[in-house]
Scaffold this motif. Structure first.
Motif, PDB file in Angstrom:
ATOM      1  N   ARG A   1       5.907 -17.093  -0.303  1.00 42.35           N
ATOM      2  CA  ARG A   1       4.579 -16.274  -0.718  1.00 42.35           C
ATOM      3  C   ARG A   1       3.702 -16.371   0.549  1.00 42.35           C
ATOM      4  NH1 ARG A   1       1.555 -13.287  -4.180  1.00 42.35           N
ATOM      5  NH2 ARG A   1       1.873 -13.569  -6.318  1.00 42.35           N
ATOM      6  N   ALA A   2       2.962 -15.351   0.790  1.00 42.77           N
ATOM      7  CA  ALA A   2       2.143 -15.650   1.834  1.00 42.77           C
ATOM      8  C   ALA A   2       0.674 -15.157   1.592  1.00 42.77           C
ATOM      9  CB  ALA A   2       2.635 -14.829   3.260  1.00 42.77           C
ATOM     10  N   GLY A   3       0.272 -15.132   0.396  1.00 40.79           N
ATOM     11  CA  GLY A   3      -1.089 -14.852  -0.159  1.00 40.79           C
ATOM     12  C   GLY A   3      -0.953 -13.682  -1.146  1.00 40.79           C
TER      13      GLY A   3
ATOM     14  N   ASN B   1       7.613   1.145  -5.906  1.00 40.69           N
ATOM     15  CA  ASN B   1       8.860   1.535  -6.679  1.00 40.69           C
ATOM     16  C   ASN B   1      10.160   1.371  -6.224  1.00 40.69           C
ATOM     17  OD1 ASN B   1       7.980   3.712  -4.841  1.00 40.69           O
ATOM     18  ND2 ASN B   1       8.589   5.277  -6.094  1.00 40.69           N
ATOM     19  N   VAL B   2      10.180   1.116  -4.680  1.00 39.91           N
ATOM     20  CA  VAL B   2      11.386   0.995  -4.271  1.00 39.91           C
ATOM     21  C   VAL B   2      11.349  -0.324  -3.105  1.00 39.91           C
ATOM     22  CG1 VAL B   2      12.357   3.303  -4.154  1.00 39.91           C
ATOM     23  CG2 VAL B   2      10.614   2.742  -2.423  1.00 39.91           C
ATOM     24  N   ALA B   3      10.147  -1.164  -3.422  1.00 35.60           N
ATOM     25  CA  ALA B   3       9.994  -2.354  -2.563  1.00 35.60           C
ATOM     26  C   ALA B   3      11.269  -3.119  -2.145  1.00 35.60           C
ATOM     27  CB  ALA B   3       8.987  -2.991  -2.991  1.00 35.60           C
ATOM     28  N   VAL B   4      12.030  -3.677  -3.263  1.00 27.68           N
ATOM     29  CA  VAL B   4      12.999  -4.432  -2.770  1.00 27.68           C
ATOM     30  C   VAL B   4      14.121  -3.987  -2.304  1.00 27.68           C
ATOM     31  CG1 VAL B   4      14.794  -5.937  -4.179  1.00 27.68           C
ATOM     32  CG2 VAL B   4      12.366  -6.106  -4.759  1.00 27.68           C
ATOM     33  N   PRO B   5      14.774  -2.892  -2.749  1.00 25.42           N
ATOM     34  CA  PRO B   5      15.725  -2.025  -2.255  1.00 25.42           C
ATOM     35  C   PRO B   5      15.522  -1.693  -0.807  1.00 25.42           C
ATOM     36  CG  PRO B   5      15.491  -1.147  -4.250  1.00 25.42           C
ATOM     37  CD  PRO B   5      14.345  -1.854  -3.961  1.00 25.42           C
TER      38      PRO B   5
ATOM     39  N   VAL C   1      -8.873  -3.254  -2.878  1.00 28.49           N
ATOM     40  CA  VAL C   1      -8.707  -2.930  -1.605  1.00 28.49           C
ATOM     41  C   VAL C   1      -7.871  -1.430  -1.351  1.00 28.49           C
ATOM     42  CG1 VAL C   1      -9.024  -5.292  -1.065  1.00 28.49           C
ATOM     43  CG2 VAL C   1      -6.898  -4.377  -1.127  1.00 28.49           C
ATOM     44  N   PHE C   2      -7.493  -1.020  -2.536  1.00 27.63           N
ATOM     45  CA  PHE C   2      -6.604   0.366  -2.498  1.00 27.63           C
ATOM     46  C   PHE C   2      -7.472   1.489  -3.035  1.00 27.63           C
ATOM     47  CE2 PHE C   2      -3.647  -3.217  -3.059  1.00 27.63           C
ATOM     48  CZ  PHE C   2      -2.686  -2.955  -2.204  1.00 27.63           C
ATOM     49  N   TRP C   3      -7.003   2.527  -2.492  1.00 25.97           N
ATOM     50  CA  TRP C   3      -7.283   3.889  -3.345  1.00 25.97           C
ATOM     51  C   TRP C   3      -5.940   4.723  -3.354  1.00 25.97           C
ATOM     52  CZ3 TRP C   3      -6.747   9.120  -1.264  1.00 25.97           C
ATOM     53  CH2 TRP C   3      -7.179  10.051  -1.861  1.00 25.97           C
ATOM     54  N   PRO C   4      -5.727   5.021  -4.693  1.00 30.74           N
ATOM     55  CA  PRO C   4      -6.459   4.803  -6.008  1.00 30.74           C
ATOM     56  C   PRO C   4      -6.106   3.377  -6.142  1.00 30.74           C
ATOM     57  CG  PRO C   4      -4.569   5.992  -6.224  1.00 30.74           C
ATOM     58  CD  PRO C   4      -4.473   5.972  -4.801  1.00 30.74           C
ATOM     59  N   GLU C   5      -6.743   2.659  -7.014  1.00 32.60           N
ATOM     60  CA  GLU C   5      -6.645   1.521  -7.371  1.00 32.60           C
ATOM     61  C   GLU C   5      -5.451   1.337  -8.378  1.00 32.60           C
ATOM     62  OE1 GLU C   5      -9.329  -1.704  -9.892  1.00 32.60           O
ATOM     63  OE2 GLU C   5     -10.450  -0.720  -8.143  1.00 32.60           O
ATOM     64  N   PRO C   6      -4.724   0.509  -8.142  1.00 27.68           N
ATOM     65  CA  PRO C   6      -3.365   0.166  -8.833  1.00 27.68           C
ATOM     66  C   PRO C   6      -3.556  -0.636  -9.989  1.00 27.68           C
ATOM     67  CG  PRO C   6      -3.261  -1.443  -7.180  1.00 27.68           C
ATOM     68  CD  PRO C   6      -4.313  -0.416  -6.808  1.00 27.68           C
ATOM     69  N   LYS C   7      -2.929  -0.306 -11.160  1.00 27.30           N
ATOM     70  CA  LYS C   7      -2.870  -1.188 -12.418  1.00 27.30           C
ATOM     71  C   LYS C   7      -2.523  -2.599 -12.307  1.00 27.30           C
ATOM     72  CE  LYS C   7      -2.922   2.981 -15.162  1.00 27.30           C
ATOM     73  NZ  LYS C   7      -2.212   3.552 -16.203  1.00 27.30           N
ATOM     74  N   VAL C   8      -1.883  -2.962 -11.258  1.00 24.50           N
ATOM     75  CA  VAL C   8      -1.126  -4.252 -10.915  1.00 24.50           C
ATOM     76  C   VAL C   8      -1.838  -4.998  -9.647  1.00 24.50           C
ATOM     77  CG1 VAL C   8       0.791  -3.427 -12.014  1.00 24.50           C
ATOM     78  CG2 VAL C   8       0.648  -3.323  -9.391  1.00 24.50           C
ATOM     79  N   GLU C   9      -1.710  -6.440  -9.462  1.00 21.87           N
ATOM     80  CA  GLU C   9      -1.927  -6.959  -8.432  1.00 21.87           C
ATOM     81  C   GLU C   9      -0.915  -6.937  -7.494  1.00 21.87           C
ATOM     82  OE1 GLU C   9      -4.909  -8.520  -8.057  1.00 21.87           O
ATOM     83  OE2 GLU C   9      -5.558  -7.898 -10.052  1.00 21.87           O
ATOM     84  N   SER C  10      -1.328  -7.498  -6.248  1.00 22.77           N
ATOM     85  CA  SER C  10      -0.385  -7.335  -5.119  1.00 22.77           C
ATOM     86  C   SER C  10      -0.288  -8.641  -4.379  1.00 22.77           C
ATOM     87  CB  SER C  10      -0.783  -6.237  -4.133  1.00 22.77           C
ATOM     88  OG  SER C  10      -0.882  -5.216  -4.644  1.00 22.77           O
ATOM     89  N   GLY C  11       0.842  -8.933  -3.691  1.00 22.13           N
ATOM     90  CA  GLY C  11       1.212 -10.216  -2.994  1.00 22.13           C
ATOM     91  C   GLY C  11       1.919 -10.093  -1.694  1.00 22.13           C
ATOM     92  N   LEU C  12       1.901 -10.853  -0.891  1.00 23.79           N
ATOM     93  CA  LEU C  12       2.490 -10.823   0.464  1.00 23.79           C
ATOM     94  C   LEU C  12       3.597 -11.759   0.290  1.00 23.79           C
ATOM     95  CD1 LEU C  12      -0.698 -11.152   2.743  1.00 23.79           C
ATOM     96  CD2 LEU C  12       0.574  -9.060   2.141  1.00 23.79           C
TER      97      LEU C  12
ATOM     98  N   VAL D   1       6.767  -8.823  -8.221  1.00 24.68           N
ATOM     99  CA  VAL D   1       8.050  -8.809  -7.474  1.00 24.68           C
ATOM    100  C   VAL D   1       7.743  -9.840  -6.170  1.00 24.68           C
ATOM    101  CG1 VAL D   1       9.021  -7.167  -5.663  1.00 24.68           C
ATOM    102  CG2 VAL D   1       8.183  -6.230  -7.747  1.00 24.68           C
ATOM    103  N   ALA D   2       6.585 -10.221  -5.863  1.00 18.05           N
ATOM    104  CA  ALA D   2       6.350 -11.061  -4.841  1.00 18.05           C
ATOM    105  C   ALA D   2       6.876 -12.599  -5.196  1.00 18.05           C
ATOM    106  CB  ALA D   2       4.968 -11.226  -4.311  1.00 18.05           C
ATOM    107  N   ASP D   3       6.609 -12.658  -6.798  1.00 17.08           N
ATOM    108  CA  ASP D   3       7.008 -13.847  -7.387  1.00 17.08           C
ATOM    109  C   ASP D   3       8.486 -14.152  -7.547  1.00 17.08           C
ATOM    110  OD1 ASP D   3       4.299 -14.852  -7.755  1.00 17.08           O
ATOM    111  OD2 ASP D   3       4.140 -14.080  -9.793  1.00 17.08           O
TER     112      ASP D   3
END
Length: 302
Positions: A203-205, A148-152, A211-222, A175-177
C-alpha cells in the motif's frame, strides 16, 4: 487487437513562460468536460481527479524521474498526465475513449507547452495493449486505473510489458487492500497472489472521494509494485501458475486437496502433487504464498 492511433504533442516552444506544467483544478476540469460534452460513465470507470495536490502526491509516491518513460492508463482529461510531464522524461498515455485521446495533446499544449513533445497518446483498450503497440519502451506505470477493470489491466500490463520496473496505481480502496494483502489475511486472494508473482507489493497511501469529479461512492487507495520477477526461471510458466491460483481460490473454504481436484484430475492426484511440492493437502489456499503455487504448478502430472 484494437486499432491504435498514436498522436504526439506539438514541438517544444522556446517562449514557454514556465518550465513547470500548470495543473488542472475543478474549473478547468469542468470546462474541458463541457467543451467535449463528456459525461463520465460507470461503463468506462471514469472519475476525473481535479485536485492538484493529489496528483502531485501520486507522482511523488511513484518515485519516477527524468530517466523514466511512464505508461499512464486512462488519462481522461489530463490531470495526472500534466503532473507526470513535470517529473518524468516521457509519458505514453493509453486512452480507450477517442474523444479524450484526441483532446489530450491539445490540453498538454495549453497547460505544459514546454513538455508537449514528451507525450505520446495511444488510442486503445489497455486490456489489449502489448509492448509492440507502444511507440516507446515504458519503465513504469503510474495511473488512476478504471476501477471496473483495474486488476485485469494491471496484471495484463505487468505480463505483456516486462520493461516496467515499477507500478504505482490508484484503485478502489478495497481492491488496494486485496492487492497488498499477505497470506493469512482475510482479504488475501487471487489478486494478492498474482500481483506478488511479479514482485513486491505494498500500500502506498489513501485518496479521499472529494478529489474526484464526479465523486465516487467508494474510497480509493494507492498500491505500488516493485518488479523483481523472482519466478521467471522456474519450470512452471506464468499461465500455469495462474491456473493453479484460480483453482485454489474458486472454492476458498475447501482444503487444497478438494479445491484442486478438478484442476489435477482427481482428489488423489491433487494430493500427490501437493505432497510433491511440500504442501499439506489439508491446508487452504489463503495460507499459501506465491512461491508455494509456483512449486505446485511445476509438479509434473502422474
Amino acid at each position: 487487437m484494437a486499432r491504435l492511433l498514436v498522436e504526439s504533442g506539438p514541438a517544444l516552444t522556446d517562449d514557454a513562460e514556465s518550465p513547470a506544467p500548470r495543473l488542472l483544478g475543478p474549473a478547468q476540469i469542468r470546462r474541458l468536460a463541457a467543451e467535449l460534452d463528456v459525461r463520465p460513465t460507470k461503463t468506462l470507470g471514469q472519475n476525473f481527479v481535479h485536485d492538484a495536490n493529489t496528483v502531485r502526491r501520486i507522482v511523488a509516491a511513484s518515485g519516477v524521474g527524468p530517466d523514466d518513460t511512464v505508461l499512464e492508463v486512462g488519462p481522461g482529461l489530463g490531470s495526472l498526465t500534466l503532473a507526470l510531464l513535470g517529473t518524468a522524461g516521457r509519458v505514453v498515455a493509453v486512452e480507450i475513449d477517442p474523444k479524450l485521446a484526441q483532446r489530450l495533446p491539445h490540453t498538454v499544449d495549453e497547460f505544459a507547452p514546454q513538455r508537449a513533445d514528451a507525450l505520446d497518446v495511444v488510442t486503445a483498450d489497455a486490456l489489449a495493449v502489448t509492448a509492440d503497440d507502444l511507440p516507446v519502451t515504458p519503465t513504469a506505470i503510474v495511473a488512476n486505473l478504471p476501477y471496473n477493470v483495474a486488476v485485469p489491466v494491471l496484471l495484463h500490463l505487468m505480463t505483456e510489458i516486462p520493461s516496467i520496473a515499477t507500478a504505482l496505481v490508484m484503485v478502489q480502496a478495497e481492491v488496494a487492500d486485496r492487492l497488498a494483502a499477505g497470506p493469512g489475511s482475510r482479504v488475501y486472494g487471487v489478486p494478492s497472489v498474482k500481483a506478488r508473482y511479479f514482485g513486491d507489493v505494498a500500500r502506498a497511501g489513501a485518496v479521499g472521494r472529494n478529489v474526484f469529479w464526479p465523486e465516487p461512492k467508494v474510497e480509493s487507495g494507492l498500491v505500488r509494485i516493485t518488479r523483481t520477477d523472482p519466478y521467471v526461471d522456474e519450470s512452471a510458466t506464468r499461465a500455469q501458475v495462474f491456473a493453479v491460483i484460480d483453482a485454489a481460490f474458486a472454492q476458498r473454504r475447501k482444503t487444497m486437496r478438494s479445491a484442486l481436484a478438478t484442476w489435477a484430475g482427481s482428489p488423489a492426484e491433487a494430493e500427490r502433487r501437493l505432497r510433491a511440492a511440500g504442501i499439506d493437502p489439508q491446508i487452504r489456499g489463503e495460507k499459501l504464498d506465491v512461491g508455494d503455487f509456483v512449486r505446485l504448478a511445476g509438479v509434473e502430472p502422474a
